[in-house]
Design an enzyme around this catalytic site. Structure first.
Site, PDB file in Angstrom:
ATOM      1  CG  ASN A  57      39.914 -47.520  49.390  1.00 48.65           C
ATOM      2  OD1 ASN A  57      40.703 -47.980  48.683  1.00 48.65           O
ATOM      3  ND2 ASN A  57      40.201 -46.637  50.514  1.00 48.65           N
ATOM      4  CG  HIS A 142      40.554 -34.859  56.591  1.00 48.16           C
ATOM      5  ND1 HIS A 142      40.657 -36.424  56.498  1.00 48.16           N
ATOM      6  CD2 HIS A 142      39.513 -34.511  56.396  1.00 48.16           C
ATOM      7  CE1 HIS A 142      39.546 -36.758  56.128  1.00 48.16           C
ATOM      8  NE2 HIS A 142      38.797 -35.297  55.827  1.00 48.16           N
ATOM      9  NE  ARG A 167      38.953 -36.555  59.653  1.00 46.43           N
ATOM     10  CZ  ARG A 167      38.718 -37.725  59.320  1.00 46.43           C
ATOM     11  NH1 ARG A 167      37.757 -38.282  58.712  1.00 46.43           N
ATOM     12  NH2 ARG A 167      39.934 -38.423  58.999  1.00 46.43           N
ATOM     13  CE1 TYR A 179      39.739 -43.064  58.813  1.00 41.42           C
ATOM     14  CE2 TYR A 179      39.126 -41.566  60.714  1.00 41.42           C
ATOM     15  CZ  TYR A 179      39.020 -41.910  59.214  1.00 41.42           C
ATOM     16  OH  TYR A 179      38.466 -41.205  58.286  1.00 41.42           O
ATOM     17  CG  ASP A 230      35.302 -40.463  60.896  1.00 36.21           C
ATOM     18  OD1 ASP A 230      34.697 -41.163  61.671  1.00 36.21           O
ATOM     19  OD2 ASP A 230      35.593 -40.622  59.666  1.00 36.21           O
ATOM     20  CG  HIS A 232      36.711 -44.845  60.742  1.00 35.56           C
ATOM     21  ND1 HIS A 232      37.392 -46.071  60.229  1.00 35.56           N
ATOM     22  CD2 HIS A 232      36.839 -43.885  59.404  1.00 35.56           C
ATOM     23  CE1 HIS A 232      37.199 -46.250  59.058  1.00 35.56           C
ATOM     24  NE2 HIS A 232      36.908 -44.955  58.302  1.00 35.56           N
ATOM     25  CD  GLU A 256      32.811 -39.033  59.338  1.00 41.60           C
ATOM     26  OE1 GLU A 256      33.157 -37.796  59.508  1.00 41.60           O
ATOM     27  OE2 GLU A 256      33.005 -39.879  58.681  1.00 41.60           O
ATOM     28  CD  GLU A 282      33.152 -42.687  56.195  1.00 42.39           C
ATOM     29  OE1 GLU A 282      33.332 -41.548  56.120  1.00 42.39           O
ATOM     30  OE2 GLU A 282      34.070 -43.632  56.223  1.00 42.39           O
ATOM     31  NE  ARG A 303      30.804 -38.748  56.947  1.00 42.86           N
ATOM     32  CZ  ARG A 303      31.587 -38.227  56.118  1.00 42.86           C
ATOM     33  NH1 ARG A 303      31.620 -36.807  55.831  1.00 42.86           N
ATOM     34  NH2 ARG A 303      32.793 -38.715  55.669  1.00 42.86           N
ATOM     35  CG  HIS A 332      32.915 -40.565  52.047  1.00 42.58           C
ATOM     36  ND1 HIS A 332      33.085 -41.742  51.728  1.00 42.58           N
ATOM     37  CD2 HIS A 332      33.983 -40.332  53.015  1.00 42.58           C
ATOM     38  CE1 HIS A 332      34.174 -42.441  51.838  1.00 42.58           C
ATOM     39  NE2 HIS A 332      34.728 -41.397  52.634  1.00 42.58           N
ATOM     40  CG  ASP A 336      38.389 -43.884  49.519  1.00 42.16           C
ATOM     41  OD1 ASP A 336      38.698 -42.992  50.569  1.00 42.16           O
ATOM     42  OD2 ASP A 336      37.099 -44.313  49.703  1.00 42.16           O
ATOM     43  CD  GLU A 359      35.791 -36.673  54.376  1.00 43.47           C
ATOM     44  OE1 GLU A 359      34.768 -37.392  53.736  1.00 43.47           O
ATOM     45  OE2 GLU A 359      36.923 -37.119  54.850  1.00 43.47           O
ATOM     46  CD1 TRP A 422      41.427 -49.658  60.903  1.00 44.81           C
ATOM     47  CD2 TRP A 422      40.258 -48.898  58.894  1.00 44.81           C
ATOM     48  NE1 TRP A 422      41.938 -48.829  60.255  1.00 44.81           N
ATOM     49  CE2 TRP A 422      41.077 -48.078  59.084  1.00 44.81           C
ATOM     50  CE3 TRP A 422      39.206 -48.748  57.962  1.00 44.81           C
ATOM     51  CZ2 TRP A 422      41.496 -46.808  58.238  1.00 44.81           C
ATOM     52  CZ3 TRP A 422      39.452 -47.627  57.109  1.00 44.81           C
ATOM     53  CH2 TRP A 422      40.687 -46.684  57.258  1.00 44.81           C
TER      54      TRP A 422
HETATM   55  C1  GCO Z   1      36.207 -40.347  55.914  1.00 45.44           C
HETATM   56  C2  GCO Z   1      36.264 -41.745  55.851  1.00 45.44           C
HETATM   57  C3  GCO Z   1      37.456 -42.304  55.128  1.00 45.44           C
HETATM   58  C4  GCO Z   1      37.381 -43.630  54.930  1.00 45.44           C
HETATM   59  C5  GCO Z   1      37.952 -44.175  53.710  1.00 45.44           C
HETATM   60  C6  GCO Z   1      37.679 -45.700  53.479  1.00 45.44           C
HETATM   61  O1  GCO Z   1      35.406 -39.812  56.866  1.00 45.44           O
HETATM   62  O2  GCO Z   1      36.798 -39.623  55.250  1.00 45.44           O
HETATM   63  O3  GCO Z   1      36.046 -42.343  57.019  1.00 45.44           O
HETATM   64  O4  GCO Z   1      38.854 -41.782  55.571  1.00 45.44           O
HETATM   65  O5  GCO Z   1      38.128 -44.345  55.961  1.00 45.44           O
HETATM   66  O6  GCO Z   1      37.119 -43.576  52.711  1.00 45.44           O
HETATM   67  O7  GCO Z   1      37.937 -46.013  52.003  1.00 45.44           O
HETATM   68 MG    MG Z   2      34.386 -41.242  58.037  1.00 45.43          MG
END
Ligand code: GCO
Ligand code: MG
Length: 422
Positions: A57, A142, A167, A179, A230, A232, A256, A282, A303, A332, A336, A359, A422
């Protein structure tokens, strides 16, 4: 005296015709049915085709170039059945090995070859990986919203759809965007602009929101459902320890990506402070990214995923190491990752002993039309189906009507303007 005349030597029976499958064609297909996907299609002499996802991605075209310039010329004329040898050839043979671009490219080849092998065998891929270890692959959905109330309402909707694991991501008061909170509830897509969107982040504001979110969610949903969150990659180890501790009364299934995991040793600090289970990986490219985390028992769920960690061949190795250390998988499965990866993840998840949770972010109907597939959701689980191979196709005519469109993931800045994770 031993008779060595040719007639006396027992002849090894000639190999069955399909014991070799010479690769005659390999192409990269880029399509954007709402978001970009890169797919590798490999064809063998008897016309069998295999698909591999190569989507990274926000950096898609780097993998296209890697495949087209450096991998495709190596494939033609080789035997598609020799999957392990091909993996070693592409990994060790590159000299400059590892990294997300190279490992995504190797994953695409690997998955396409597994698809071919299973199609030639006439079996769904999970049968070749050892057969089913379970009835289906339990997935998490989600639930997100701009407020805690909205997120909890979404979580109730997921429960009614049959999900057993959800989640939770909610907006943070005082922050314009966060996020995991999407404009379109069912189809979250973070790569949202042709130049990166800039978000603002405050750890202090966030740290008070998440325990309140879990408190409200447990109140509404009870104890019989798995709840996940998550982070992130946004906390320091000691902050993660504190958040994990604050969440303990709500028994999260996992927390996560609590901190960026380049420094695997950082997880020792988190572990000293909380019993909340930890999931990470991930963005991992290989077993080397999680070796310490697994061997020292610093995480509970790994993950790493088929497409970004070198395909099924390499992910099996990671899962086997994890199994020795009581670590389960939690692959993951964001949007994407194309339906080709989702299918591969399901065959993989069906067949390994230490599967944890998968997921599942649904793809849009436009994406599903370009990638017709056999897998289906039932009772909180995904089932890979019983079509030979992965059970996913690519409609190339439709794909061609959705040309590549540049899209970046957002970046984050702190309230004082400092660039952050991010
Ligand atoms: C998740 C991930 C995604 C990522 C994305 C980036 O746990 O699903 O954190 O949301 O942000 O795959 O390309
Ligand atoms: Mg994630």
């Amino acid at each position: 005296m031993i008779d060595r005349s040719p007639a006396a030597i027992p002849q090894i029976p000639s190999r069955p015709a399909r014991a070799t499958a010479t690769i005659t064609d390999a192409r990269v297909i880029v399509t954007c049915p709402g978001r970009n996907f890169v797919t590798l299609k490999i064809t063998t002499a008897d016309g069998t085709c295999g698909l591999g996802d190569a989507t990274l991605n926000g950096r898609e075209m780097a993998v296209v170039a890697y495949l087209e310039a450096h991998i495709l010329p190596l494939l033609i004329g080789r035997d598609a059945h020799r999957i392990e040898d091909m993996w070693q050839f592409l990994y060790r043979g590159a000299y400059w090995r590892g990294g997300p671009v190279g490992m995504t490219a190797i994953a695409a080849v690997d998955v396409a070859l597994w698809d071919i092998k299973a199609k030639i065998a006439g079996l769904p891929l999970y049968q070749l990986l050892g057969g089913a270890c379970r009835d289906g692959v339990t997935v998490y959905g989600h639930a997100n919203g701009s407020t805690i109330e909205e997120t909890v309402a979404e979580a109730l909707r997921y429960r009614d759809l049959g999900y057993r694991a959800i989640r939770l991501q909610s907006g943070v008061p005082g922050l314009k965007s966060t996020y995991g909170v999407s404009r379109d509830k069912m189809f979250y897509e973070p790569a949202d602009a042709d130049l990166p969107t800039e978000n603002v982040w405050s750890t202090e504001r966030y740290m008070t929101t998440v325990p309140a979110l879990f408190d409200a969610a447990r109140e509404a949903l009870g104890r019989d459902i798995h709840l996940l969150h998550d982070v992130h990659h946004r906390l320091t180890p000691i902050e993660a320890g504190r958040l994990g501790k604050d969440l303990e009364p709500y028994r999260p299934f996992w927390l996560e990506d609590a901190v960026p995991a380049e420094n695997q040793a950082a997880f020792r600090t988190i572990r000293q402070h909380t019993t909340t289970p930890l999931a990470v990986g991930e963005i991992f490219s290989s077993i080397w990214d999680c070796k310490t985390l697994i061997e020292e028992g610093l995480i509970d769920f790994v993950r790493a995923t088929v497409v970004h960690a070198g395909g099924i061949t390499h992910l099996r190795r990671i899962a086997s190491l994890a199994d020795l250390h009581h670590v389960r998988t939690g692959c993951h499965g964001a949007t994407d990752l194309s339906p080709v990866t989702m299918a591969a993840a399901l065959h993989f998840g069906m067949s390994i002993p230490n599967f944890g949770l998968q997921e599942y972010m649904r793809h849009t109907p436009e994406t599903d039309a370009v990638f017709p597939h056999d897998y289906a959701f039932r009772d909180g689980m995904l089932h890979p189906g019983d079509a030979p191979g992965l059970g996913v196709d690519l409609d190339e005519t439709l794909a061609a009507t959705h040309p590549y469109s540049r899209a970046y993931l957002p970046v984050n800045r702190l309230e004082d303007g400092t660039l952050f994770n991010w």
